[in-house]
Design an enzyme around this catalytic site. Structure first.
Site, PDB file in Angstrom:
ATOM      1  N   GLU A 151     -11.045   2.555 -11.217  1.00  0.00           N
ATOM      2  CA  GLU A 151      -9.938   3.659 -11.903  1.00  0.00           C
ATOM      3  C   GLU A 151     -10.254   4.760 -11.345  1.00  0.00           C
ATOM      4  O   GLU A 151     -11.209   5.554 -11.454  1.00  0.00           O
ATOM      5  CB  GLU A 151     -10.133   3.684 -13.647  1.00  0.00           C
ATOM      6  N   ASP A 205      14.038   1.736  -2.343  1.00  0.00           N
ATOM      7  CA  ASP A 205      13.148   0.616  -2.221  1.00  0.00           C
ATOM      8  C   ASP A 205      13.190  -0.409  -0.918  1.00  0.00           C
ATOM      9  O   ASP A 205      14.278  -1.003  -0.823  1.00  0.00           O
ATOM     10  CB  ASP A 205      13.347  -0.336  -3.423  1.00  0.00           C
ATOM     11  N   ARG A 234       0.039  -9.858  -0.960  1.00  0.00           N
ATOM     12  CA  ARG A 234       1.025  -9.511  -2.104  1.00  0.00           C
ATOM     13  C   ARG A 234       0.689  -8.004  -2.479  1.00  0.00           C
ATOM     14  O   ARG A 234      -0.721  -7.913  -2.758  1.00  0.00           O
ATOM     15  CB  ARG A 234       0.839 -10.384  -3.123  1.00  0.00           C
ATOM     16  N   THR A 251       6.947  -3.339  -1.199  1.00  0.00           N
ATOM     17  CA  THR A 251       6.147  -4.320  -1.528  1.00  0.00           C
ATOM     18  C   THR A 251       5.664  -4.495   0.118  1.00  0.00           C
ATOM     19  O   THR A 251       6.024  -3.993   1.263  1.00  0.00           O
ATOM     20  CB  THR A 251       6.470  -5.780  -1.650  1.00  0.00           C
ATOM     21  N   TYR A 257     -14.596  -2.181 -10.048  1.00  0.00           N
ATOM     22  CA  TYR A 257     -13.642  -1.448 -11.031  1.00  0.00           C
ATOM     23  C   TYR A 257     -13.555  -0.182 -10.114  1.00  0.00           C
ATOM     24  O   TYR A 257     -14.587   0.696  -9.922  1.00  0.00           O
ATOM     25  CB  TYR A 257     -14.247  -1.358 -12.340  1.00  0.00           C
ATOM     26  N   LYS A 264       6.410  -8.786   2.641  1.00  0.00           N
ATOM     27  CA  LYS A 264       7.589  -9.289   3.022  1.00  0.00           C
ATOM     28  C   LYS A 264       7.619  -9.311   4.468  1.00  0.00           C
ATOM     29  O   LYS A 264       6.802  -9.914   5.191  1.00  0.00           O
ATOM     30  CB  LYS A 264       8.819  -8.853   2.365  1.00  0.00           C
TER      31      LYS A 264
HETATM   32  N1  DSN Z   1      11.391 -11.730  -5.342  1.00  0.00           N
HETATM   33  C1  DSN Z   1      12.029 -10.876  -4.191  1.00  0.00           C
HETATM   34  C2  DSN Z   1      12.968 -11.655  -3.312  1.00  0.00           C
HETATM   35  O1  DSN Z   1      12.759 -12.743  -3.095  1.00  0.00           O
HETATM   36  O2  DSN Z   1      13.612 -10.886  -2.674  1.00  0.00           O
HETATM   37  C3  DSN Z   1      12.291  -9.604  -4.424  1.00  0.00           C
HETATM   38  O3  DSN Z   1      11.243  -9.117  -5.527  1.00  0.00           O
END
Ligand code: DSN
Length: 407
Positions: free
Chosen positions: A48, A196, A231, A222, A46, A225
């Site tokens: 925090e 974003d 993730r 994120t 933990y 990707k």
């Molecule tokens: N779910 C993602 C996508 O496939 O673009 C975006 O959050």
């Protein structure tokens, strides 16, 4: 692993990933090192708070980790620590966006973002998302003829709606985003510019898409990707917004951060700093271009006519097969795509006119333009030549065997 049931399920998923062609634009395969960090003992801790200011003891090593990851995040995108800060604690992209909104505009205030059915994201104020309950939104879209962002129309809308925050960023848009234009729009109405960059973060890191950082106030992303990490998410902010962004993530938004994921993000950032990642980012786009051209040659309609990025949308409605059926048929053939609305879609989202296709994952496997042509052939065999998906699946498996998922 003593738990045989879970072990078996994991094994099955490993085989599924090895034996299928993943064309989901937001997915990728991480390296073994990223997975090793993700499975590390940091999951036990933990922490925090932030480095140097924790609520529990035993965090000196976590502090070392989180500080290093923040530093790497800034370095990867060429940012100086006196001008920008980074937060690695947001659990994923949706919370990262929500914590950023809370930091910049009180509930009830107005934001502007790209509509989900025009290539935006759920958390950019879609009626299906809490973001539309908490804040008021004005939505921009793409031009009805070119299907590209119309910056003059976005400027007009901003002047009419006067939002406090303008969100730029997409999840189903194949063209480069002009962040300079977005900055000018935000400046014209005194709004913050939040980019974003979840979909394109790896392309930006690899120098294959213009960077939003010279223009944005806040950047969210994120990490799983095109960036090819675990993730998770990163939140970047101009230094003057540091207090409000960090407080919005913790304690206002979240509790203990997932430091095993922070460690894995750190490894992914290290990998993205290597020269090979620049080649990877360019190769993703080359593959998307090759695949979209091959499909176009078979007669498919590619939205905007092509792509500058890792993804593109196909309007398959003219073929008489809609998104849901296409997704199902292709999955039976071992090709994993997602159905997707196209701009101005006459169909409903659960069976839209489009399919979204992306190349980050196949590029990680080492596939190149030659394989993109083969994959386009498989897709055409299933959707138009009406070959039995089970037969195509055998060919797909053979191709996949030549490109092992190595992570
Ligand atoms: N779910 C993602 C996508 O496939 O673009 C975006 O959050």
């Amino acid at each position: 692993m003593k738990d045989k049931k879970i072990k078996k399920i994991i094994k099955k998923e490993e085989e599924r990933q090895q034996d299928t062609i993943d064309l989901i634009a937001s997915e990728n395969y991480v390296s073994r090192d990223v997975r090793e960090a993700s499975a590390s003992v940091f999951t036990n801790k933990y922490s925090e708070g932030y480095p140097g200011k924790r609520y529990y003891a035993g965090n000196s090593i976590v502090d070392e980790l989180e500080t290093l990851v923040q530093e790497r995040a800034l370095k990867l995108f060429g940012l100086r620590s006196h001008a920008w800060g980074a937060n690695a604690q947001a659990l994923s992209g949706a919370p990262a966006n929500i914590w950023a909104y809370f930091a910049l505009v009180p509930p009830g205030g107005k934001l502007m973002g790209q509509a989900l059915d025009q290539g935006g994201h759920l958390t950019h104020g879609s009626p299906a998302s809490h973001t539309s309950t908490l804040w008021r939104w004005a939505h921009y879209g793409v031009d009805a003829h070119t299907y590209r962002l119309d910056y003059d129309a976005i400027m007009r809308l901003a002047k009419k709606e006067n939002p406090k925050v303008i969100v730029a960023g997409t999840s189903a848009y194949s063209r480069r985003i002009d962040f300079k234009r977005f900055r000018a729009i935000a400046d014209a109405v005194g709004a913050y510019l939040l980019v974003d960059m979840s979909h394109i973060a790896g392309l930006v890191a690899g120098g294959a898409h213009p960077s939003p950082f010279p223009y944005a106030d806040v950047v969210t992303t994120t990490t799983h990707k095109t960036l090819r990490g675990p993730r998770g998410a990163l939140l970047f902010f101009k230094k003057e917004l540091e207090k409000q962004i960090n407080a919005s993530v913790f304690p206002k938004g979240q509790g203990g951060p997932h430091q095993h994921q922070t460690a894995a993000i750190g490894v992914a950032l290290y990998e993205a700093m290597q020269p090979s990642f620049r080649r990877y980012a360019k190769e993703i786009i080359k593959n998307a271009d090759a695949l979209s051209r091959a499909l176009k040659n078979f007669g498919y309609t590619i939205i905007t006519g092509g792509t500058d990025t890792h993804l593109f949308l196909i309007d398959i409605s003219q073929t008489g097969v809609y998104g849901k059926e296409a997704q199902t048929l292709l999955e039976r053939a071992g090709i994993i795509v997602n159905m997707n609305s196209i701009p101005f879609d006459s169909q409903k989202p659960f069976n839209p006119s489009g399919v979204r296709i992306g190349t980050p994952a196949v590029t990680t496997r080492g596939m190149k333009a030659k394989e993109m042509k083969i994959i386009a052939g498989f897709i055409h065999d299933v959707l138009q030549k009406k070959k039995k998906p089970d037969g195509v699946r055998k060919e797909v498996k053979k191709l996949c065997a030549k490109f092992p998922v190595s992570g």
